[in-house]
Design a protein around this motif. Structure first.
Motif, PDB file in Angstrom:
ATOM      1  N   ILE A   1       3.741  -1.787  -3.003  1.00 32.32           N
ATOM      2  CA  ILE A   1       2.859  -1.156  -3.986  1.00 32.32           C
ATOM      3  C   ILE A   1       3.539  -1.121  -5.351  1.00 32.32           C
ATOM      4  CG2 ILE A   1       1.773   1.029  -4.641  1.00 32.32           C
ATOM      5  CD1 ILE A   1       1.273   1.429  -1.554  1.00 32.32           C
ATOM      6  N   LYS A   2       4.791  -0.673  -5.390  1.00 30.86           N
ATOM      7  CA  LYS A   2       5.507  -0.583  -6.664  1.00 30.86           C
ATOM      8  C   LYS A   2       5.673  -1.954  -7.327  1.00 30.86           C
ATOM      9  CE  LYS A   2       9.020   2.173  -6.988  1.00 30.86           C
ATOM     10  NZ  LYS A   2      10.260   2.921  -6.740  1.00 30.86           N
ATOM     11  N   GLN A   3       5.882  -2.992  -6.524  1.00 36.45           N
ATOM     12  CA  GLN A   3       6.056  -4.335  -7.075  1.00 36.45           C
ATOM     13  C   GLN A   3       4.748  -4.929  -7.595  1.00 36.45           C
ATOM     14  OE1 GLN A   3       7.731  -6.583  -3.857  1.00 36.45           O
ATOM     15  NE2 GLN A   3       9.651  -5.450  -3.890  1.00 36.45           N
ATOM     16  N   ASN A   4       3.635  -4.460  -7.077  1.00 31.21           N
ATOM     17  CA  ASN A   4       2.367  -5.123  -7.377  1.00 31.21           C
ATOM     18  C   ASN A   4       1.369  -4.317  -8.190  1.00 31.21           C
ATOM     19  OD1 ASN A   4       2.312  -7.887  -5.908  1.00 31.21           O
ATOM     20  ND2 ASN A   4       3.322  -6.477  -4.506  1.00 31.21           N
TER      21      ASN A   4
ATOM     22  N   TYR B   1      -4.692   4.881   1.113  1.00 32.70           N
ATOM     23  CA  TYR B   1      -5.920   5.321   0.451  1.00 32.70           C
ATOM     24  C   TYR B   1      -5.993   4.585  -0.875  1.00 32.70           C
ATOM     25  CZ  TYR B   1      -5.489   9.144   3.799  1.00 32.70           C
ATOM     26  OH  TYR B   1      -5.366   9.875   4.956  1.00 32.70           O
ATOM     27  N   HIS B   2      -7.119   3.951  -1.133  1.00 31.97           N
ATOM     28  CA  HIS B   2      -7.279   3.167  -2.363  1.00 31.97           C
ATOM     29  C   HIS B   2      -8.622   3.509  -2.991  1.00 31.97           C
ATOM     30  CE1 HIS B   2      -7.841  -0.320  -4.988  1.00 31.97           C
ATOM     31  NE2 HIS B   2      -6.511  -0.444  -4.941  1.00 31.97           N
TER      32      HIS B   2
ATOM     33  N   TRP C   1     -14.628  -7.545  -0.947  1.00 30.74           N
ATOM     34  CA  TRP C   1     -13.525  -8.518  -0.914  1.00 30.74           C
ATOM     35  C   TRP C   1     -12.524  -8.128   0.177  1.00 30.74           C
ATOM     36  CZ3 TRP C   1      -8.434  -7.178  -1.765  1.00 30.74           C
ATOM     37  CH2 TRP C   1      -7.526  -8.232  -1.717  1.00 30.74           C
ATOM     38  N   PHE C   2     -12.114  -6.852   0.201  1.00 27.75           N
ATOM     39  CA  PHE C   2     -11.111  -6.412   1.156  1.00 27.75           C
ATOM     40  C   PHE C   2     -11.604  -6.582   2.593  1.00 27.75           C
ATOM     41  CE2 PHE C   2      -8.679  -3.474   3.720  1.00 27.75           C
ATOM     42  CZ  PHE C   2      -7.389  -3.766   3.303  1.00 27.75           C
ATOM     43  N   VAL C   3     -12.828  -6.161   2.843  1.00 22.87           N
ATOM     44  CA  VAL C   3     -13.397  -6.267   4.197  1.00 22.87           C
ATOM     45  C   VAL C   3     -13.471  -7.727   4.644  1.00 22.87           C
ATOM     46  CG1 VAL C   3     -15.511  -5.909   5.555  1.00 22.87           C
ATOM     47  CG2 VAL C   3     -14.630  -4.073   4.096  1.00 22.87           C
TER      48      VAL C   3
ATOM     49  N   LEU D   1      -4.400  -6.411  -3.096  1.00 20.09           N
ATOM     50  CA  LEU D   1      -5.280  -5.289  -3.432  1.00 20.09           C
ATOM     51  C   LEU D   1      -4.716  -4.498  -4.609  1.00 20.09           C
ATOM     52  CD1 LEU D   1      -7.715  -3.435  -2.773  1.00 20.09           C
ATOM     53  CD2 LEU D   1      -6.221  -2.264  -1.129  1.00 20.09           C
ATOM     54  N   CYS D   2      -3.416  -4.275  -4.615  1.00 18.83           N
ATOM     55  CA  CYS D   2      -2.767  -3.533  -5.701  1.00 18.83           C
ATOM     56  C   CYS D   2      -2.962  -4.201  -7.055  1.00 18.83           C
ATOM     57  CB  CYS D   2      -1.275  -3.385  -5.432  1.00 18.83           C
ATOM     58  SG  CYS D   2      -0.873  -2.285  -4.079  1.00 18.83           S
ATOM     59  N   ARG D   3      -2.966  -5.522  -7.068  1.00 14.56           N
ATOM     60  CA  ARG D   3      -3.059  -6.269  -8.333  1.00 14.56           C
ATOM     61  C   ARG D   3      -4.480  -6.346  -8.883  1.00 14.56           C
ATOM     62  NH1 ARG D   3       0.620  -9.599  -5.263  1.00 14.56           N
ATOM     63  NH2 ARG D   3      -1.062 -11.043  -4.760  1.00 14.56           N
TER      64      ARG D   3
END
Length: 151
Positions: A30-33, A83-84, A96-98, A132-134
């Motif tokens: 998460i921190k990297q992205n 959690y997002h 997209w995620f699903v 997802l993070c990006r």
């Protein structure tokens, strides 16, 4: 399970041994992205990633003293959860995620409105979480929040 911690390091130190490595790996990814501007801390007794007051002084509408939440990671009784808020607030991100999830994991997606539950620690799709993070910048998140969530 509820953990009382003031820092991410304190939170992780309290976890059962079998969860520490998983949560540390999720934290690193998460921190990297996450795009620039999000901060890490403890939010809602979980690892939290949020828009700080220095960028969004209004804070969270339910409690303006809190920064604007975006993402959390928690070790619960039967799972590690991510959690997002973007999955909840932006239908295109949800869809997209699903659709991508089965390409990255062997097990069926276990998801709520914004919560992705991982009951099997060996099947967490870290690369998909990174992607997802990006997907959402701080500015995009603030605009989405103000348009769809803040009332």
């Amino acid at each position: 399970m509820k953990y009382e911690a003031a820092t991410p390091e304190e939170y992780i130190a309290q976890l059962p041994e079998d969860r520490k490595e998983v949560v540390e790996k999720l934290r690193a990814i998460i921190k990297q992205n996450l795009p620039e501007g999000f901060e890490e801390g403890i939010n809602y007794n979980m690892l939290g990633y949020y828009v700080p007051h220095s960028i969004y002084p209004s804070g969270y509408h339910c409690d303006p003293k809190l920064p604007l939440p975006f993402m959390n990671v928690a070790s619960q009784k039967n799972s590690v959860n991510v959690y997002h808020s973007g999955i909840y607030a932006i239908p295109e991100i949800h869809d997209w995620f699903v659709s991508e999830y089965p390409k990255h994991a062997k097990r069926k997606l276990d998801m709520g409105k914004s919560c992705i539950r991982f009951k099997k620690m060996d099947d967490i799709p870290y690369e998909l979480i990174a992607e997802l993070c990006r997907k959402i910048t701080v500015d995009n998140w603030i605009k989405t929040y103000e348009k769809n969530i803040k009332r």
